[in-house]
Design a protein around this motif. Structure first.
Motif, PDB file in Angstrom:
ATOM      1  N   LYS A  11       0.786  -0.934  -0.042  1.00  0.00           N
ATOM      2  CA  LYS A  11      -0.071  -0.137   0.276  1.00  0.00           C
ATOM      3  C   LYS A  11       0.784   1.221   0.189  1.00  0.00           C
ATOM      4  O   LYS A  11       0.447   2.266   0.417  1.00  0.00           O
ATOM      5  N   GLN A  12       2.117   1.213  -0.522  1.00  0.00           N
ATOM      6  CA  GLN A  12       2.886   2.282  -0.705  1.00  0.00           C
ATOM      7  C   GLN A  12       3.155   2.713  -2.267  1.00  0.00           C
ATOM      8  O   GLN A  12       2.926   1.539  -3.162  1.00  0.00           O
ATOM      9  N   GLN A  24      -0.440  10.593  -4.738  1.00  0.00           N
ATOM     10  CA  GLN A  24       0.575  10.860  -4.087  1.00  0.00           C
ATOM     11  C   GLN A  24       0.379  12.380  -2.918  1.00  0.00           C
ATOM     12  O   GLN A  24       0.573  12.479  -1.967  1.00  0.00           O
ATOM     13  N   ARG A  37      -2.299  11.793  -0.204  1.00  0.00           N
ATOM     14  CA  ARG A  37      -1.373  11.082   1.196  1.00  0.00           C
ATOM     15  C   ARG A  37      -0.549  12.144   1.661  1.00  0.00           C
ATOM     16  O   ARG A  37      -0.684  12.369   2.908  1.00  0.00           O
ATOM     17  N   GLN A  38       0.109  12.846   1.074  1.00  0.00           N
ATOM     18  CA  GLN A  38       1.185  13.557   1.614  1.00  0.00           C
ATOM     19  C   GLN A  38       0.831  14.948   2.000  1.00  0.00           C
ATOM     20  O   GLN A  38       1.256  15.459   3.133  1.00  0.00           O
ATOM     21  N   LYS A  91      -2.944  15.812   2.645  1.00  0.00           N
ATOM     22  CA  LYS A  91      -4.233  15.557   3.228  1.00  0.00           C
ATOM     23  C   LYS A  91      -5.091  16.875   2.882  1.00  0.00           C
ATOM     24  O   LYS A  91      -5.993  17.475   3.763  1.00  0.00           O
ATOM     25  N   GLN A 138      -6.927   3.771  -5.825  1.00  0.00           N
ATOM     26  CA  GLN A 138      -7.367   4.426  -4.809  1.00  0.00           C
ATOM     27  C   GLN A 138      -8.091   3.554  -3.893  1.00  0.00           C
ATOM     28  O   GLN A 138      -7.877   3.644  -2.679  1.00  0.00           O
ATOM     29  N   LEU A 164      -5.620   1.369  -1.821  1.00  0.00           N
ATOM     30  CA  LEU A 164      -4.940   2.238  -0.814  1.00  0.00           C
ATOM     31  C   LEU A 164      -5.772   2.851   0.236  1.00  0.00           C
ATOM     32  O   LEU A 164      -5.448   3.734   1.057  1.00  0.00           O
ATOM     33  N   ILE A 212      -7.763   5.727  -0.019  1.00  0.00           N
ATOM     34  CA  ILE A 212      -7.711   7.154   0.066  1.00  0.00           C
ATOM     35  C   ILE A 212      -8.990   7.601  -0.241  1.00  0.00           C
ATOM     36  O   ILE A 212      -9.566   7.388  -1.142  1.00  0.00           O
TER      37      ILE A 212
END
Length: 246
Positions: free
Chosen positions: A49-50, A88, A91-92, A94, A115, A118, A120
């Motif tokens: 999940k990265q 990206q 996630r980074q 928010k 998506q 992950l 998100i």
């Protein structure tokens, strides 16, 4: 040369960190098969999940991210491909909401699968065009603080195999971009006829002098709506940061 070596060194450490956490499950193995495809400057993989970009995409990410506002609030990626920049950033930073659009449904389908995997929540992906979003801003959550237009502009201008839309006008495109964008546009594309992909170059040459497609003409039209600053290059092509005029 030293700058490139420093980037490679950073990427190697980035890679080591995520590979140390690897051990893909069946879902990620299947998704990685979809992600390992053209265009090669937008390939990335999943590891537990990265998001793990290729070196070329990592370098693009590094150059683009430093141009974001200090506090990113919303982001639109036009021609998002498989959604890496939106995923990206979501996630980074928010931020409240991100949207990736593309006219190629398989790209959007893959982005949505990633998506979901992950988990998100603060972004989404839609099959949509520039015009479709600009005339339905409320429906798509616009306007957006930051808009990305990376490697897509020449297809908006001249059309592509994936879409019959061809604006054939810098001013027309920037009128619509200005509606979508509340703060800044981060942009890179091929802005000279001789640097276009073969099919677009052939199309451009058939128009001859009837349509001007040069960097200087592009900047003049962009400056009607944005303050334009070149922030280096993205690969072989200029990277512009454009601040919307009030």
């Amino acid at each position: 040369m030293m700058r490139k070596l420093a980037t490679i060194f950073r990427y190697r450490n980035y890679l080591r960190y995520y590979l140390a956490k690897s051990g893909n499950d069946a879902i990620e193995k299947k998704l990685n098969l979809e992600l390992n495809a053209y265009p090669h400057n937008h390939t990335y993989r999943l590891f537990r999940k990265q998001l793990l970009p290729s070196f070329q995409l990592y370098d693009r990410l590094r150059r683009v991210t430093i141009q974001y506002p200090a506090k990113p609030e919303s982001l639109l990626d036009i021609g998002c491909c498989r959604g890496f920049f939106i995923l990206q950033a979501a996630r980074q930073f928010k931020f409240s909401h991100g949207l990736g659009i593309d006219v190629h449904a398989p790209f959007i389908q893959t982005a949505c699968k990633v998506q979901q995997h992950l988990e998100i929540q603060n972004c989404k992906f839609k099959v949509a065009s520039l015009k479709g979003v600009s005339v339905n801003l409320d429906r798509y959550g616009g306007p957006f603080q930051t808009v990305l237009l990376l490697g897509t502009y020449h297809y908006l201008f001249w059309g592509s195999r994936l879409s019959d839309d061809a604006y054939l006008s810098h001013r027309n495109i920037f009128q619509q971009l200005s509606k979508l964008c509340s703060d800044r546009l981060i942009f890179s594309a091929r802005l000279e006829v001789e640097r276009l992909p073969r099919l677009l170059k052939t199309k451009a040459l058939t128009w001859g002098s009837k349509i001007i497609y040069t960097t200087d003409h592009f900047i003049k039209r962009a400056q009607e709506f944005f303050s334009v600053h070149q922030a280096g290059c993205l690969g072989k092509y200029p990277l512009f940061v454009m601040t919307k005029k009030k």
